[in-house]
Design a protein around this motif. Structure first.
Motif, PDB file in Angstrom:
ATOM      1  N   GLY A 267      29.279  23.758  -3.269  1.00 46.07           N
ATOM      2  CA  GLY A 267      28.942  24.718  -2.602  1.00 46.07           C
ATOM      3  C   GLY A 267      29.290  26.218  -3.081  1.00 46.07           C
ATOM      4  N   GLU A 268      30.410  26.095  -3.981  1.00 42.32           N
ATOM      5  CA  GLU A 268      30.774  27.404  -4.743  1.00 42.32           C
ATOM      6  C   GLU A 268      30.420  27.563  -6.166  1.00 42.32           C
ATOM      7  N   LEU A 269      29.930  26.471  -6.854  1.00 38.15           N
ATOM      8  CA  LEU A 269      29.499  26.402  -8.031  1.00 38.15           C
ATOM      9  C   LEU A 269      28.505  27.920  -8.492  1.00 38.15           C
TER      10      LEU A 269
ATOM     11  N   ALA B  94      23.706  32.352 -15.760  1.00 38.76           N
ATOM     12  CA  ALA B  94      22.768  32.095 -14.956  1.00 38.76           C
ATOM     13  C   ALA B  94      21.942  30.710 -14.899  1.00 38.76           C
ATOM     14  N   ASP B  95      21.570  30.655 -16.227  1.00 36.29           N
ATOM     15  CA  ASP B  95      20.858  29.499 -16.681  1.00 36.29           C
ATOM     16  C   ASP B  95      21.663  28.116 -16.180  1.00 36.29           C
ATOM     17  N   GLU B  96      23.050  27.859 -16.163  1.00 37.27           N
ATOM     18  CA  GLU B  96      23.518  26.864 -15.618  1.00 37.27           C
ATOM     19  C   GLU B  96      23.438  26.846 -13.913  1.00 37.27           C
ATOM     20  N   ARG B  97      23.789  27.912 -13.390  1.00 36.86           N
ATOM     21  CA  ARG B  97      23.701  28.077 -12.040  1.00 36.86           C
ATOM     22  C   ARG B  97      22.297  27.609 -11.650  1.00 36.86           C
ATOM     23  N   ARG B  98      21.333  27.911 -12.251  1.00 32.63           N
ATOM     24  CA  ARG B  98      19.754  27.420 -12.042  1.00 32.63           C
ATOM     25  C   ARG B  98      19.737  25.987 -11.990  1.00 32.63           C
ATOM     26  N   LEU B  99      20.434  25.322 -13.147  1.00 30.50           N
ATOM     27  CA  LEU B  99      20.303  23.964 -13.203  1.00 30.50           C
ATOM     28  C   LEU B  99      21.138  23.329 -12.062  1.00 30.50           C
ATOM     29  N   VAL B 100      22.140  23.851 -11.821  1.00 26.63           N
ATOM     30  CA  VAL B 100      22.965  23.311 -10.850  1.00 26.63           C
ATOM     31  C   VAL B 100      22.265  23.381  -9.307  1.00 26.63           C
ATOM     32  N   ARG B 101      21.608  24.453  -9.164  1.00 27.73           N
ATOM     33  CA  ARG B 101      20.698  24.719  -7.834  1.00 27.73           C
ATOM     34  C   ARG B 101      19.632  23.465  -7.885  1.00 27.73           C
TER      35      ARG B 101
ATOM     36  N   GLY C 131      20.090  16.144  -2.392  1.00 31.57           N
ATOM     37  CA  GLY C 131      20.095  16.470  -0.808  1.00 31.57           C
ATOM     38  C   GLY C 131      20.840  17.607  -0.318  1.00 31.57           C
ATOM     39  N   ASP C 132      21.311  18.521  -1.118  1.00 30.63           N
ATOM     40  CA  ASP C 132      22.109  19.514  -0.800  1.00 30.63           C
ATOM     41  C   ASP C 132      21.057  20.869  -0.905  1.00 30.63           C
ATOM     42  N   ALA C 133      20.044  21.050   0.042  1.00 35.03           N
ATOM     43  CA  ALA C 133      18.986  21.958  -0.446  1.00 35.03           C
ATOM     44  C   ALA C 133      19.651  23.425  -0.041  1.00 35.03           C
TER      45      ALA C 133
END
Length: 186
Positions: A139-141, A148-155, A162-164
């Motif tokens: 939840g802190e990533l 930003a591109d890595e944050r998008r992939l992590v989301r 299952g962590d919507a």
């Protein structure tokens, strides 16, 4: 007295500009890596590298694909080399491509990312390219990763897990490492 031609600082008509532009050779590079997760503990192993200004930038582990390797094999190898954690690929989560200049080359980099289950190893910053490694709650990533591109992939990966709503119900103070995996930080 009018200025003499050629002394005004600008190029004269019919003459080449004497300053030569540096010609960059364009190259393509391909890498692979990913998000390695200790799912039961809801933690991910990430790496920190210092930039030119000395700032620590957190990112997902990744590296060049070696001859004869598949992107999946590279992701497993690079995660192990850069974090000390042994992972098993579960699914592709996306590809990022970007451009940068290094020396006399203009590089087009493509990075294949995978979601990996942490199956063993010990957190370690032994790799010379890595400044620090850390277990970070899933939840802190979004707040920790620098790109930003890595944050998008992590989301996207978190939805696959299952962590919507990343971070929902997690205690941010709980940073216990997975069983049989170390907590070493560089």
């Amino acid at each position: 007295m009018p200025p003499s031609p050629g002394r005004s600082g600008g190029a004269q008509p019919g003459r080449r500009n004497r300053r030569r532009r540096r010609r960059l050779r364009t190259v393509d590079e391909t890498s692979a890596g990913g998000l390695v997760v200790a799912e039961a503990e809801r933690l991910a192993a990430i790496i920190g590298r210092s930039d030119r200004r000395g700032r620590l930038l957190w990112s997902l582990p990744k590296g060049h694909i070696e001859p004869g390797e598949t992107p999946e094999q590279t992701a497993v190898r690079e995660v192990a080399e850069e974090t000390g954690i042994i992972g098993r690929v579960t699914v592709a989560i996306g590809t990022i491509d970007y451009w940068f200049v290094a020396g006399n080359r203009r590089v087009h980099k493509t990075v294949h990312h995978f979601l990996l289950d942490a199956v063993g190893g010990e957190l370690s910053d032994e790799d010379v390219e890595v400044t620090e490694v850390a277990w970070v709650p899933l939840g802190e990533l979004d707040q920790v990763l620098a790109y930003a591109d890595e944050r998008r992939l992590v989301r996207h990966a978190l939805t696959l897990l299952g962590d919507a709503q990343p971070g929902a119900g997690e205690e941010t103070g709980s940073r216990k490492p997975p069983r049989n995996m170390g907590t070493e930080q560089g």
